[in-house]
Design an enzyme around this catalytic site. Structure first.
Site, short mmCIF file in Angstrom:
data_model
loop_
_atom_site.label_atom_id
_atom_site.label_comp_id
_atom_site.label_asym_id
_atom_site.label_seq_id
_atom_site.Cartn_x
_atom_site.Cartn_y
_atom_site.Cartn_z
N SER A 190 0.70 -1.22 0.04
CA SER A 190 -0.08 -0.05 -0.06
C SER A 190 0.82 1.44 -0.16
O SER A 190 1.95 1.26 0.53
CB SER A 190 -0.98 0.02 1.35
N TYR A 208 -0.94 -2.20 9.94
CA TYR A 208 -1.21 -2.37 8.61
C TYR A 208 -0.07 -2.04 7.57
O TYR A 208 0.44 -2.85 6.90
CB TYR A 208 -2.40 -1.59 7.99
P1 NDP Z 1 -11.76 -5.43 -0.37
O1 NDP Z 1 -11.93 -5.57 1.00
O2 NDP Z 1 -12.57 -4.71 -1.44
O3 NDP Z 1 -11.61 -6.83 -0.81
C1 NDP Z 1 -10.65 -7.82 -0.14
C2 NDP Z 1 -10.94 -9.44 -0.85
O4 NDP Z 1 -10.13 -10.16 -0.04
C3 NDP Z 1 -11.92 -9.95 -0.91
O5 NDP Z 1 -12.43 -10.52 -2.12
C4 NDP Z 1 -12.58 -10.84 0.23
O6 NDP Z 1 -13.42 -11.71 0.09
C5 NDP Z 1 -10.80 -11.36 0.26
N1 NDP Z 1 -10.29 -11.71 1.46
C6 NDP Z 1 -10.41 -11.13 2.76
N2 NDP Z 1 -9.75 -12.00 3.78
C7 NDP Z 1 -9.54 -13.16 3.03
C8 NDP Z 1 -8.80 -14.50 3.32
N3 NDP Z 1 -8.62 -14.58 4.54
N4 NDP Z 1 -8.56 -15.35 2.46
C9 NDP Z 1 -8.81 -15.10 1.22
N5 NDP Z 1 -9.40 -14.11 0.71
C10 NDP Z 1 -9.81 -13.05 1.71
O7 NDP Z 1 -10.12 -4.80 -0.41
P2 NDP Z 1 -9.41 -4.20 -1.64
O8 NDP Z 1 -9.82 -4.63 -3.02
O9 NDP Z 1 -9.44 -2.93 -1.44
O10 NDP Z 1 -7.96 -4.60 -1.31
C11 NDP Z 1 -7.07 -5.32 -2.18
C12 NDP Z 1 -5.69 -5.41 -1.69
O11 NDP Z 1 -5.35 -4.05 -2.04
C13 NDP Z 1 -5.26 -5.56 -0.13
O12 NDP Z 1 -4.26 -6.30 -0.13
C14 NDP Z 1 -5.12 -4.20 0.36
O13 NDP Z 1 -4.56 -4.12 1.49
C15 NDP Z 1 -4.75 -3.44 -0.81
N6 NDP Z 1 -4.79 -1.96 -0.82
C16 NDP Z 1 -5.89 -1.35 -1.08
C17 NDP Z 1 -6.11 -0.19 -1.02
C18 NDP Z 1 -7.31 0.60 -1.16
O14 NDP Z 1 -7.62 1.85 -0.80
N7 NDP Z 1 -8.78 -0.05 -1.49
C19 NDP Z 1 -4.93 0.71 -0.82
C20 NDP Z 1 -3.76 0.33 -0.80
C21 NDP Z 1 -3.43 -1.40 -0.95
P3 NDP Z 1 -14.05 -12.55 1.16
O15 NDP Z 1 -14.44 -11.47 2.32
O16 NDP Z 1 -15.35 -12.97 0.53
O17 NDP Z 1 -13.30 -13.67 1.58
#
Ligand code: NDP
Length: 246
Positions: free
Chosen positions: A141, A154
Protein backbone atom coordinates in the site's frame (compact mmCIF):
# COMPACT_ATOMS: atom_id res chain seq x y z
CA UNK A 1 -6.43 -32.88 -16.41
CA UNK A 2 -7.46 -30.07 -18.77
CA UNK A 3 -5.79 -29.92 -22.19
CA UNK A 4 -6.35 -26.14 -22.42
CA UNK A 5 -2.95 -24.48 -22.83
CA UNK A 6 -3.96 -21.01 -21.58
CA UNK A 7 -1.64 -19.71 -18.87
CA UNK A 8 -3.10 -20.08 -15.38
CA UNK A 9 -3.38 -17.21 -12.86
CA UNK A 10 -4.42 -17.50 -9.22
CA UNK A 11 -5.77 -14.23 -7.77
CA UNK A 12 -6.29 -14.25 -3.99
CA UNK A 13 -9.13 -12.19 -2.52
CA UNK A 14 -10.82 -11.86 -5.89
CA UNK A 15 -14.51 -11.91 -4.96
CA UNK A 16 -14.74 -8.10 -4.93
CA UNK A 17 -12.76 -4.86 -5.12
CA UNK A 18 -9.30 -4.76 -6.67
CA UNK A 19 -9.01 -8.58 -6.83
CA UNK A 20 -12.26 -8.88 -8.82
CA UNK A 21 -11.03 -6.27 -11.33
CA UNK A 22 -7.71 -8.16 -11.63
CA UNK A 23 -9.53 -11.47 -12.23
CA UNK A 24 -11.64 -9.85 -14.96
CA UNK A 25 -8.61 -8.21 -16.58
CA UNK A 26 -6.45 -11.35 -16.54
CA UNK A 27 -9.39 -13.28 -18.04
CA UNK A 28 -9.50 -10.71 -20.87
CA UNK A 29 -5.74 -11.04 -21.22
CA UNK A 30 -6.18 -14.75 -21.98
CA UNK A 31 -5.39 -16.41 -18.65
CA UNK A 32 -7.45 -19.14 -17.00
CA UNK A 33 -8.26 -17.37 -13.73
CA UNK A 34 -8.74 -18.85 -10.26
CA UNK A 35 -11.00 -16.49 -8.30
CA UNK A 36 -9.93 -17.14 -4.69
CA UNK A 37 -12.00 -15.92 -1.76
CA UNK A 38 -12.60 -16.81 1.89
CA UNK A 39 -16.14 -15.79 2.74
CA UNK A 40 -18.66 -14.92 0.09
CA UNK A 41 -19.23 -17.89 -2.24
CA UNK A 42 -22.18 -16.33 -4.09
CA UNK A 43 -20.21 -13.23 -5.15
CA UNK A 44 -17.13 -15.22 -6.18
CA UNK A 45 -19.19 -17.75 -8.18
CA UNK A 46 -21.11 -14.89 -9.85
CA UNK A 47 -17.85 -13.21 -10.87
CA UNK A 48 -16.44 -16.46 -12.30
CA UNK A 49 -19.70 -16.92 -14.25
CA UNK A 50 -19.55 -13.36 -15.55
CA UNK A 51 -15.94 -13.82 -16.74
CA UNK A 52 -16.92 -17.08 -18.47
CA UNK A 53 -19.92 -15.39 -20.14
CA UNK A 54 -17.44 -12.96 -21.73
CA UNK A 55 -15.78 -15.97 -23.39
CA UNK A 56 -12.92 -16.33 -20.89
CA UNK A 57 -12.02 -19.06 -18.40
CA UNK A 58 -12.53 -18.66 -14.63
CA UNK A 59 -13.14 -20.79 -11.55
CA UNK A 60 -14.00 -19.75 -8.00
CA UNK A 61 -12.00 -21.45 -5.23
CA UNK A 62 -12.66 -20.98 -1.53
CA UNK A 63 -9.51 -20.92 0.63
CA UNK A 64 -8.68 -18.69 3.58
CA UNK A 65 -5.19 -17.44 2.70
CA UNK A 66 -4.19 -17.46 6.38
CA UNK A 67 -4.79 -21.24 6.49
CA UNK A 68 -1.65 -23.05 5.31
CA UNK A 69 -3.45 -26.32 4.51
CA UNK A 70 -6.25 -24.59 2.61
CA UNK A 71 -3.75 -22.68 0.46
CA UNK A 72 -1.73 -25.84 -0.21
CA UNK A 73 -4.95 -27.64 -1.20
CA UNK A 74 -5.86 -24.80 -3.59
CA UNK A 75 -2.49 -25.06 -5.34
CA UNK A 76 -2.71 -28.91 -5.37
CA UNK A 77 -6.13 -28.69 -7.00
CA UNK A 78 -5.06 -26.10 -9.57
CA UNK A 79 -1.96 -28.10 -10.54
CA UNK A 80 -3.92 -31.36 -10.79
CA UNK A 81 -6.77 -29.76 -12.81
CA UNK A 82 -4.75 -27.41 -15.04
CA UNK A 83 -1.27 -28.95 -14.97
CA UNK A 84 0.58 -25.72 -14.12
CA UNK A 85 0.47 -22.25 -12.51
CA UNK A 86 1.96 -19.22 -14.27
CA UNK A 87 0.86 -16.18 -12.28
CA UNK A 88 0.05 -15.70 -8.59
CA UNK A 89 -1.44 -12.39 -7.46
CA UNK A 90 -1.37 -12.06 -3.66
CA UNK A 91 -4.13 -9.47 -3.35
CA UNK A 92 -6.27 -10.68 -0.41
CA UNK A 93 -6.15 -8.33 2.54
CA UNK A 94 -7.99 -6.62 5.37
CA UNK A 95 -7.40 -3.23 6.98
CA UNK A 96 -8.06 -2.32 10.60
CA UNK A 97 -7.03 1.16 11.72
CA UNK A 98 -6.23 2.26 15.28
CA UNK A 99 -3.59 4.19 17.15
CA UNK A 100 -0.90 1.90 18.56
CA UNK A 101 -1.99 2.71 22.14
CA UNK A 102 -5.51 1.52 21.32
CA UNK A 103 -4.74 -1.52 19.16
CA UNK A 104 -6.07 -4.80 20.57
CA UNK A 105 -4.25 -8.13 20.41
CA UNK A 106 -7.16 -9.50 18.37
CA UNK A 107 -6.83 -6.81 15.71
CA UNK A 108 -3.03 -7.20 15.56
CA UNK A 109 -3.28 -11.00 15.25
CA UNK A 110 -6.03 -10.82 12.60
CA UNK A 111 -3.99 -8.51 10.39
CA UNK A 112 -0.83 -10.58 10.81
CA UNK A 113 -2.82 -13.74 9.96
CA UNK A 114 -4.60 -12.47 6.85
CA UNK A 115 -2.16 -9.89 5.50
CA UNK A 116 1.26 -11.31 6.44
CA UNK A 117 0.77 -15.07 6.73
CA UNK A 118 -1.97 -14.79 4.11
CA UNK A 119 0.61 -13.39 1.71
CA UNK A 120 3.40 -15.73 2.83
CA UNK A 121 1.35 -18.93 2.37
CA UNK A 122 0.54 -18.42 -1.33
CA UNK A 123 3.98 -16.87 -1.87
CA UNK A 124 5.67 -20.06 -0.61
CA UNK A 125 3.44 -22.22 -2.81
CA UNK A 126 4.13 -19.87 -5.74
CA UNK A 127 7.89 -20.16 -5.16
CA UNK A 128 7.56 -23.96 -5.28
CA UNK A 129 5.12 -24.33 -8.14
CA UNK A 130 5.01 -21.40 -10.56
CA UNK A 131 6.38 -22.50 -13.92
CA UNK A 132 9.61 -21.04 -15.23
CA UNK A 133 8.84 -17.73 -16.93
CA UNK A 134 6.01 -17.00 -14.45
CA UNK A 135 5.04 -13.88 -12.53
CA UNK A 136 4.36 -13.34 -8.84
CA UNK A 137 2.69 -10.11 -7.74
CA UNK A 138 2.23 -9.11 -4.10
CA UNK A 139 0.17 -6.30 -2.64
CA UNK A 140 1.46 -3.49 -0.46
CA UNK A 141 0.00 0.00 0.00
CA UNK A 142 1.17 3.55 -0.56
CA UNK A 143 0.70 4.13 3.20
CA UNK A 144 4.17 2.58 3.53
CA UNK A 145 5.32 5.92 2.08
CA UNK A 146 2.70 8.19 3.65
CA UNK A 147 2.90 6.68 7.17
CA UNK A 148 -0.33 8.24 8.50
CA UNK A 149 -1.34 7.87 12.15
CA UNK A 150 -3.52 4.77 12.88
CA UNK A 151 -1.92 2.74 10.07
CA UNK A 152 1.01 1.30 12.10
CA UNK A 153 0.09 -2.40 12.05
CA UNK A 154 -1.31 -2.41 8.51
CA UNK A 155 1.59 -0.40 7.01
CA UNK A 156 4.28 -2.39 8.87
CA UNK A 157 2.92 -5.64 7.46
CA UNK A 158 2.82 -4.13 3.97
CA UNK A 159 6.47 -3.04 4.41
CA UNK A 160 7.31 -6.64 5.35
CA UNK A 161 5.58 -7.82 2.16
CA UNK A 162 7.74 -5.45 0.09
CA UNK A 163 10.82 -6.95 1.79
CA UNK A 164 9.74 -10.57 1.11
CA UNK A 165 9.10 -9.65 -2.51
CA UNK A 166 12.64 -8.40 -3.10
CA UNK A 167 14.19 -11.43 -1.41
CA UNK A 168 12.08 -13.94 -3.33
CA UNK A 169 12.99 -12.21 -6.60
CA UNK A 170 16.62 -13.06 -5.80
CA UNK A 171 15.88 -16.60 -4.58
CA UNK A 172 14.20 -17.43 -7.91
CA UNK A 173 17.32 -16.50 -9.90
CA UNK A 174 17.75 -18.50 -13.08
CA UNK A 175 14.07 -19.37 -13.59
CA UNK A 176 12.93 -16.25 -15.45
CA UNK A 177 10.25 -15.61 -12.79
CA UNK A 178 9.62 -12.00 -11.74
CA UNK A 179 8.39 -11.07 -8.25
CA UNK A 180 7.03 -7.57 -7.73
CA UNK A 181 4.79 -5.62 -5.40
CA UNK A 182 1.96 -3.29 -6.39
CA UNK A 183 1.28 -0.58 -3.81
CA UNK A 184 -2.02 1.18 -4.55
CA UNK A 185 -3.09 4.48 -3.05
CA UNK A 186 -6.65 5.08 -1.85
CA UNK A 187 -8.87 3.04 -4.16
CA UNK A 188 -12.67 3.04 -4.15
CA UNK A 189 -13.41 -0.39 -2.67
CA UNK A 190 -15.14 -1.68 0.43
CA UNK A 191 -11.79 -1.89 2.28
CA UNK A 192 -11.16 1.85 1.81
CA UNK A 193 -14.70 3.25 1.95
CA UNK A 194 -16.06 1.20 4.89
CA UNK A 195 -16.60 3.23 8.09
CA UNK A 196 -15.07 6.44 6.64
CA UNK A 197 -17.06 9.68 6.97
CA UNK A 198 -17.61 11.48 3.63
CA UNK A 199 -15.34 14.33 4.81
CA UNK A 200 -12.40 11.93 5.17
CA UNK A 201 -13.14 10.33 1.79
CA UNK A 202 -13.18 13.82 0.23
CA UNK A 203 -9.78 14.60 1.81
CA UNK A 204 -8.27 11.39 0.42
CA UNK A 205 -9.82 12.14 -2.97
CA UNK A 206 -7.95 15.47 -3.15
CA UNK A 207 -4.60 14.04 -1.99
CA UNK A 208 -3.41 12.95 -5.44
CA UNK A 209 -2.43 15.58 -8.02
CA UNK A 210 -4.78 13.66 -10.32
CA UNK A 211 -7.60 14.58 -7.86
CA UNK A 212 -9.58 11.38 -7.71
CA UNK A 213 -9.59 8.06 -5.91
CA UNK A 214 -8.05 5.07 -7.64
CA UNK A 215 -10.44 2.70 -9.36
CA UNK A 216 -9.98 -1.09 -9.12
CA UNK A 217 -9.44 -1.09 -12.92
CA UNK A 218 -6.46 1.31 -12.52
CA UNK A 219 -4.74 -1.26 -10.33
CA UNK A 220 -5.81 -4.20 -12.51
CA UNK A 221 -4.09 -2.48 -15.45
CA UNK A 222 -0.81 -2.35 -13.50
CA UNK A 223 -1.11 -6.06 -12.59
CA UNK A 224 -1.89 -6.86 -16.23
CA UNK A 225 1.31 -5.08 -17.27
CA UNK A 226 3.42 -6.97 -14.70
CA UNK A 227 1.79 -10.31 -15.63
CA UNK A 228 2.07 -9.72 -19.37
CA UNK A 229 4.88 -9.65 -21.92
CA UNK A 230 5.75 -5.95 -21.48
CA UNK A 231 6.38 -6.35 -17.72
CA UNK A 232 9.07 -9.01 -18.08
CA UNK A 233 12.05 -6.77 -17.27
CA UNK A 234 10.55 -5.37 -14.04
CA UNK A 235 11.71 -7.54 -11.12
CA UNK A 236 12.01 -7.11 -7.36
CA UNK A 237 10.28 -3.72 -7.48
CA UNK A 238 7.48 -1.97 -5.64
CA UNK A 239 5.26 -0.19 -8.13
CA UNK A 240 3.21 2.55 -6.46
CA UNK A 241 -0.03 3.16 -8.32
CA UNK A 242 -1.61 6.10 -6.57
CA UNK A 243 -2.13 9.11 -8.85
CA UNK A 244 0.98 10.72 -7.37
CA UNK A 245 0.22 10.99 -3.62
CA UNK A 246 3.71 9.86 -2.57
P1 NDP B 1 -11.75 -5.48 -0.42
O1 NDP B 1 -12.07 -5.50 1.02
O2 NDP B 1 -12.63 -4.73 -1.35
O3 NDP B 1 -11.59 -6.99 -0.96
C1 NDP B 1 -10.80 -7.89 -0.26
C2 NDP B 1 -10.92 -9.26 -0.88
O4 NDP B 1 -10.12 -10.17 -0.12
C3 NDP B 1 -12.31 -9.81 -0.89
O5 NDP B 1 -12.53 -10.54 -2.08
C4 NDP B 1 -12.34 -10.75 0.31
O6 NDP B 1 -13.30 -11.74 0.09
C5 NDP B 1 -10.91 -11.30 0.27
N1 NDP B 1 -10.40 -11.82 1.52
C6 NDP B 1 -10.41 -11.24 2.74
N2 NDP B 1 -9.85 -12.04 3.65
C7 NDP B 1 -9.46 -13.16 2.99
C8 NDP B 1 -8.81 -14.35 3.37
N3 NDP B 1 -8.48 -14.57 4.65
N4 NDP B 1 -8.57 -15.29 2.44
C9 NDP B 1 -8.92 -15.11 1.14
N5 NDP B 1 -9.55 -13.97 0.72
C10 NDP B 1 -9.81 -13.02 1.63
O7 NDP B 1 -10.24 -4.93 -0.52
P2 NDP B 1 -9.45 -4.18 -1.71
O8 NDP B 1 -9.87 -4.72 -3.00
O9 NDP B 1 -9.53 -2.73 -1.47
O10 NDP B 1 -7.93 -4.60 -1.35
C11 NDP B 1 -7.19 -5.51 -2.12
C12 NDP B 1 -5.72 -5.36 -1.73
O11 NDP B 1 -5.26 -4.05 -2.02
C13 NDP B 1 -5.44 -5.58 -0.23
O12 NDP B 1 -4.23 -6.28 -0.08
C14 NDP B 1 -5.29 -4.17 0.30
O13 NDP B 1 -4.50 -4.12 1.46
C15 NDP B 1 -4.63 -3.49 -0.88
N6 NDP B 1 -4.80 -2.05 -0.90
C16 NDP B 1 -6.04 -1.48 -1.03
C17 NDP B 1 -6.17 -0.10 -1.03
C18 NDP B 1 -7.50 0.58 -1.13
O14 NDP B 1 -7.54 1.82 -0.94
N7 NDP B 1 -8.59 -0.11 -1.44
C19 NDP B 1 -4.99 0.79 -0.96
C20 NDP B 1 -3.75 0.08 -0.85
C21 NDP B 1 -3.66 -1.28 -0.83
P3 NDP B 1 -14.12 -12.48 1.27
O15 NDP B 1 -14.39 -11.43 2.31
O16 NDP B 1 -15.30 -13.04 0.62
O17 NDP B 1 -13.19 -13.51 1.71
Amino acid sequence: MSTDQRKVAIVTGASRGIGAAIAQRLGQDGFSVIVNYAGDSATAEALAKQIKECGHRAFAFKADVSDTDAVKKMFDTVVSEFGFVDVVVNNAGIMELSKIAETTDESFDRQVAVNLKGTFNPLREAARRVRDGGRIINFSSSVVGLLPPTYAVYASIKAAIETMTKILAKELRGRNITVNTVAPGPTATQLFLKDKPQKVIDEFTKLAPLERLGRPEDIAGVVSFLAGPDGGWVNGQTLRANGGIV
